[in-house]
Design a protein around this motif. Structure first.
Motif, PDB file in Angstrom:
ATOM      1  N   ALA A  70      24.566  32.761  27.244  1.00 27.81           N
ATOM      2  CA  ALA A  70      23.131  32.887  27.431  1.00 27.81           C
ATOM      3  C   ALA A  70      22.757  34.066  28.340  1.00 27.81           C
ATOM      4  N   MET A  71      23.757  34.627  29.026  1.00 30.67           N
ATOM      5  CA  MET A  71      23.449  35.731  29.937  1.00 30.67           C
ATOM      6  C   MET A  71      23.265  37.035  29.140  1.00 30.67           C
ATOM      7  N   ASP A  72      22.643  38.046  29.781  1.00 30.46           N
ATOM      8  CA  ASP A  72      22.589  39.342  29.111  1.00 30.46           C
ATOM      9  C   ASP A  72      23.844  40.151  29.481  1.00 30.46           C
ATOM     10  N   SER A  73      23.988  41.287  28.823  1.00 30.15           N
ATOM     11  CA  SER A  73      25.237  42.051  28.953  1.00 30.15           C
ATOM     12  C   SER A  73      25.640  42.316  30.403  1.00 30.15           C
ATOM     13  N   ASP A  74      24.681  42.768  31.194  1.00 27.38           N
ATOM     14  CA  ASP A  74      25.026  43.143  32.567  1.00 27.38           C
ATOM     15  C   ASP A  74      25.437  41.933  33.395  1.00 27.38           C
ATOM     16  N   LYS A  75      24.737  40.815  33.147  1.00 31.22           N
ATOM     17  CA  LYS A  75      25.082  39.585  33.869  1.00 31.22           C
ATOM     18  C   LYS A  75      26.480  39.128  33.516  1.00 31.22           C
ATOM     19  N   LYS A  76      26.776  39.176  32.195  1.00 30.87           N
ATOM     20  CA  LYS A  76      28.114  38.782  31.747  1.00 30.87           C
ATOM     21  C   LYS A  76      29.156  39.651  32.405  1.00 30.87           C
ATOM     22  N   TRP A  77      28.885  40.934  32.385  1.00 27.83           N
ATOM     23  CA  TRP A  77      29.832  41.881  32.988  1.00 27.83           C
ATOM     24  C   TRP A  77      30.071  41.519  34.445  1.00 27.83           C
ATOM     25  N   GLN A  78      28.963  41.260  35.141  1.00 28.72           N
ATOM     26  CA  GLN A  78      29.062  40.920  36.554  1.00 28.72           C
ATOM     27  C   GLN A  78      29.843  39.623  36.754  1.00 28.72           C
ATOM     28  N   HIS A  79      29.580  38.671  35.849  1.00 24.90           N
ATOM     29  CA  HIS A  79      30.280  37.389  35.951  1.00 24.90           C
ATOM     30  C   HIS A  79      31.791  37.606  35.908  1.00 24.90           C
ATOM     31  N   PHE A  80      32.244  38.413  34.962  1.00 28.57           N
ATOM     32  CA  PHE A  80      33.686  38.613  34.837  1.00 28.57           C
ATOM     33  C   PHE A  80      34.230  39.526  35.932  1.00 28.57           C
ATOM     34  N   GLN A  81      33.379  40.422  36.436  1.00 28.23           N
ATOM     35  CA  GLN A  81      33.805  41.234  37.581  1.00 28.23           C
ATOM     36  C   GLN A  81      34.061  40.331  38.786  1.00 28.23           C
ATOM     37  N   ASP A  82      33.120  39.414  39.012  1.00 29.51           N
ATOM     38  CA  ASP A  82      33.276  38.496  40.143  1.00 29.51           C
ATOM     39  C   ASP A  82      34.494  37.599  39.948  1.00 29.51           C
ATOM     40  N   LEU A  83      34.681  37.186  38.703  1.00 24.51           N
ATOM     41  CA  LEU A  83      35.781  36.274  38.399  1.00 24.51           C
ATOM     42  C   LEU A  83      37.127  36.909  38.736  1.00 24.51           C
ATOM     43  N   THR A  84      37.277  38.179  38.406  1.00 26.77           N
ATOM     44  CA  THR A  84      38.590  38.811  38.557  1.00 26.77           C
ATOM     45  C   THR A  84      38.741  39.549  39.882  1.00 26.77           C
ATOM     46  N   LYS A  85      37.725  39.494  40.726  1.00 26.19           N
ATOM     47  CA  LYS A  85      37.807  40.352  41.910  1.00 26.19           C
ATOM     48  C   LYS A  85      38.924  39.934  42.873  1.00 26.19           C
ATOM     49  N   ASN A  86      39.334  38.663  42.811  1.00 26.24           N
ATOM     50  CA  ASN A  86      40.413  38.230  43.689  1.00 26.24           C
ATOM     51  C   ASN A  86      41.794  38.346  43.062  1.00 26.24           C
ATOM     52  N   CYS A  87      41.830  38.764  41.809  1.00 33.82           N
ATOM     53  CA  CYS A  87      43.109  38.773  41.089  1.00 33.82           C
ATOM     54  C   CYS A  87      44.102  39.700  41.783  1.00 33.82           C
ATOM     55  N   ILE A  88      45.309  39.182  42.029  1.00 32.44           N
ATOM     56  CA  ILE A  88      46.324  39.999  42.691  1.00 32.44           C
ATOM     57  C   ILE A  88      47.384  40.468  41.698  1.00 32.44           C
ATOM     58  N   ARG A  89      47.114  40.267  40.419  1.00 36.30           N
ATOM     59  CA  ARG A  89      48.035  40.716  39.366  1.00 36.30           C
ATOM     60  C   ARG A  89      49.445  40.156  39.572  1.00 36.30           C
ATOM     61  N   CYS A  90      49.549  38.884  39.915  1.00 34.39           N
ATOM     62  CA  CYS A  90      50.868  38.304  40.104  1.00 34.39           C
ATOM     63  C   CYS A  90      51.442  37.870  38.762  1.00 34.39           C
ATOM     64  N   TYR A  91      50.577  37.821  37.739  1.00 35.71           N
ATOM     65  CA  TYR A  91      50.975  37.417  36.383  1.00 35.71           C
ATOM     66  C   TYR A  91      51.439  35.969  36.308  1.00 35.71           C
ATOM     67  N   ALA A  92      51.062  35.164  37.285  1.00 28.18           N
ATOM     68  CA  ALA A  92      51.416  33.745  37.198  1.00 28.18           C
ATOM     69  C   ALA A  92      50.792  33.132  35.954  1.00 28.18           C
ATOM     70  N   CYS A  93      49.579  33.579  35.598  1.00 28.37           N
ATOM     71  CA  CYS A  93      48.911  33.014  34.422  1.00 28.37           C
ATOM     72  C   CYS A  93      49.721  33.275  33.165  1.00 28.37           C
ATOM     73  N   LYS A  94      50.248  34.487  33.058  1.00 22.50           N
ATOM     74  CA  LYS A  94      50.989  34.763  31.826  1.00 22.50           C
ATOM     75  C   LYS A  94      52.378  34.137  31.863  1.00 22.50           C
ATOM     76  N   ASN A  95      52.934  33.960  33.030  1.00 20.02           N
ATOM     77  CA  ASN A  95      54.233  33.305  33.099  1.00 20.02           C
ATOM     78  C   ASN A  95      54.128  31.812  32.839  1.00 20.02           C
ATOM     79  N   ALA A  96      53.016  31.225  33.245  1.00 21.27           N
ATOM     80  CA  ALA A  96      52.849  29.789  33.025  1.00 21.27           C
ATOM     81  C   ALA A  96      52.453  29.500  31.591  1.00 21.27           C
ATOM     82  N   CYS A  97      51.949  30.511  30.899  1.00 18.74           N
ATOM     83  CA  CYS A  97      51.398  30.289  29.560  1.00 18.74           C
ATOM     84  C   CYS A  97      52.505  30.224  28.522  1.00 18.74           C
TER      85      CYS A  97
END
Lengths: 315, 53, 66
Positions: A188-215
């Motif tokens: 329901a968000m517009d493009s910029d909001k969506k972009w911001q949402h995912f920017q905020d979501l990934t801002k803490n990511c430390i690229r440890c790749y735990a997500c891909k290793n657990a998957c």
């Protein structure tokens, strides 16, 4: 859940005793409370190490590849769906597996519980729907339903879809009118909001790749993040690199993700990685009527062609 | 892919798919014009561009 | 906006759209000069990596055509 562990141990003992399987893959207590780690049991004296409780959120289908002999695996609803995906993708043969199915009432979110305490949790036990959690300062009795993981709340396949034997009685499946409320919210968000949402979501990511290793879906011998010529994505904390990693990881799960939540559980920074894959799950359901890992005989939608495939995006 | 991009906040008109036979030069020209117009309307892309500095 | 410089990275299949582009050129048709063509041996060569890579390097849009 407390009762099924006895049954699991009994079955595991019998299988190892009769030498029907080389090893049993299950969960063992981790080094800290509220965490269990995968374990492969090969000898009878280790049977007692097997546990099963509401913190077994990792996906054991991840540990089944490249195995020679016959193995037994303890599998929740989502694990069995990933086992089906593995079989469909020729990662393991059905006759190599002995699946001990465990109908599951959901796993708990350790972050939510840890947030209630100011100090470290030192003890955890559960009794039916009640969780008893103790830290050095206080002791709490919590109701399990309030602390379920987000993916377990919207889970519609609690029972194993494929199994050789069940460790407890099947549980009642829930039916939801809309299993994707979180996706709708973002849509329901517009493009910029969506972009911001995912920017905020990934801002803490430390690229440890735990997500891909657990998957359990991530089994390429060389992941695209490790390819160096050409290098698709940089190694550092650059925002674009972090986003590229998450986009492509998500896209590789299109039509395969079972929403098991292992990625979220594994993330040390408490990033809701599922926000990426959920959209693809919704799309594959709406466009192809597909939910991953339900049928061993069907090819996944991105792997098969049908004249009825939606093609309105092509000019 | 287009849907995923849109979901992530990249405008839908920044990614196009089409099917043109090698004999359809006129369709090719039409599609190029259409895409060009759409992208011009959006302006330059600032998202997901890697800044090497 | 109209005179703005935009780049559309275009992945064209050798046998289809690339042929069409060639024909358009030979026929002296006019079309916007915003596209940067990358010839791929077949649309099947396409990968989502290419699209992401194009955006990362500063493309304003990506066009995949078979």
């Amino acid at each position: 859940m407390n009762t099924c562990i006895n049954k699991i141990r009994e079955l595991a003992l019998e299988l190892l005793d009769k030498k029907e399987v080389e090893k049993v893959i299950g969960f063992a207590n981790g080094t800290i409370p509220l965490a269990t780690s995968p374990i492969a049991i090969t000898s009878k004296q280790d049977i007692e190490k097997l546990v099963f409780n509401s913190t077994c959120g990792l996906n054991l289908a991840n540990y089944l590849r490249d195995q020679k002999g016959k193995i037994a695996v303890i599998a929740k609803g989502c694990d069995t769906r990933n086992i089906v995906t593995h079989i469909v993708e020729n990662q393991i043969k059905r006759d190599q597996l002995f699946i001990i199915g465990v109908p599951c009432n959901g796993m708990i979110d350790q972050f939510k519980i840890a947030a209630l305490f100011n100090d470290e949790i030192i003890e955890f036990s559960e009794d039916g729907d009640t969780l008893n959690i103790k830290s050095s300062l206080k002791e709490e009795k919590l109701y399990k339903k309030d602390y379920l993981r987000e993916n377990c709340k919207v889970c519609m396949h609690k029972n194993p879809v494929i199994y050789d034997v069940l460790a407890m009685d099947l549980v009642e499946e829930q039916t939801l009118d809309n299993p994707y409320p979180d996706v709708d919210k973002i849509e329901a968000m517009d493009s910029d909001k969506k972009w911001q949402h995912f920017q905020d979501l990934t801002k803490n990511c430390i690229r440890c790749y735990a997500c891909k290793n657990a998957c359990p879906l991530c089994y390429c011998p060389t992941c695209f993040v490790d390819e160096s010529s050409p290098q698709w994505v940089g190694k550092g904390q650059n925002k674009t690199d972090v986003n590229t990693f998450h986009y492509l990881r998500a896209f590789h799960c299109a039509g395969r993700c079972t929403d098991c939540g292992a990625c979220v559980q594994a993330c040390p920074m408490d990033i809701n990685v599922r926000d990426f894959t959920r959209k693809l799950n919704k799309d594959s359901f709406e466009m192809f009527g597909w939910e991953a890992g339900l049928d061993i005989t069907k090819r996944p939608p991105l792997d098969a062609y049908s004249p009825d495939d939606p093609d309105d995006f092509i000019k | 892919m287009g849907n995923l991009f849109e979901h992530m906040g990249i405008e839908r008109d920044r990614i196009h798919f089409s099917w043109i036979s090698s004999a359809e030069a006129t369709k090719f020209v039409d599609v190029v014009k259409e895409i060009s117009d759409k992208v011009r309307a959006l302006g330059p892309n600032k998202k997901l561009v890697k800044d090497y500095n | 906006m109209a005179d703005q410089d935009i780049k559309i990275v275009s992945f064209l299949c050798n046998w289809c759209s690339y042929g069409a582009a060639d024909l358009a050129g030979v026929s002296r048709m006019e079309y916007p000069a915003d596209i940067r063509v990358i010839r791929i041996p077949c649309s099947g060569r396409m990968s989502p990596k290419f699209i992401l890579s194009a955006f990362r390097e500063g493309a304003d849009a990506v066009w995949v055509s078979g």
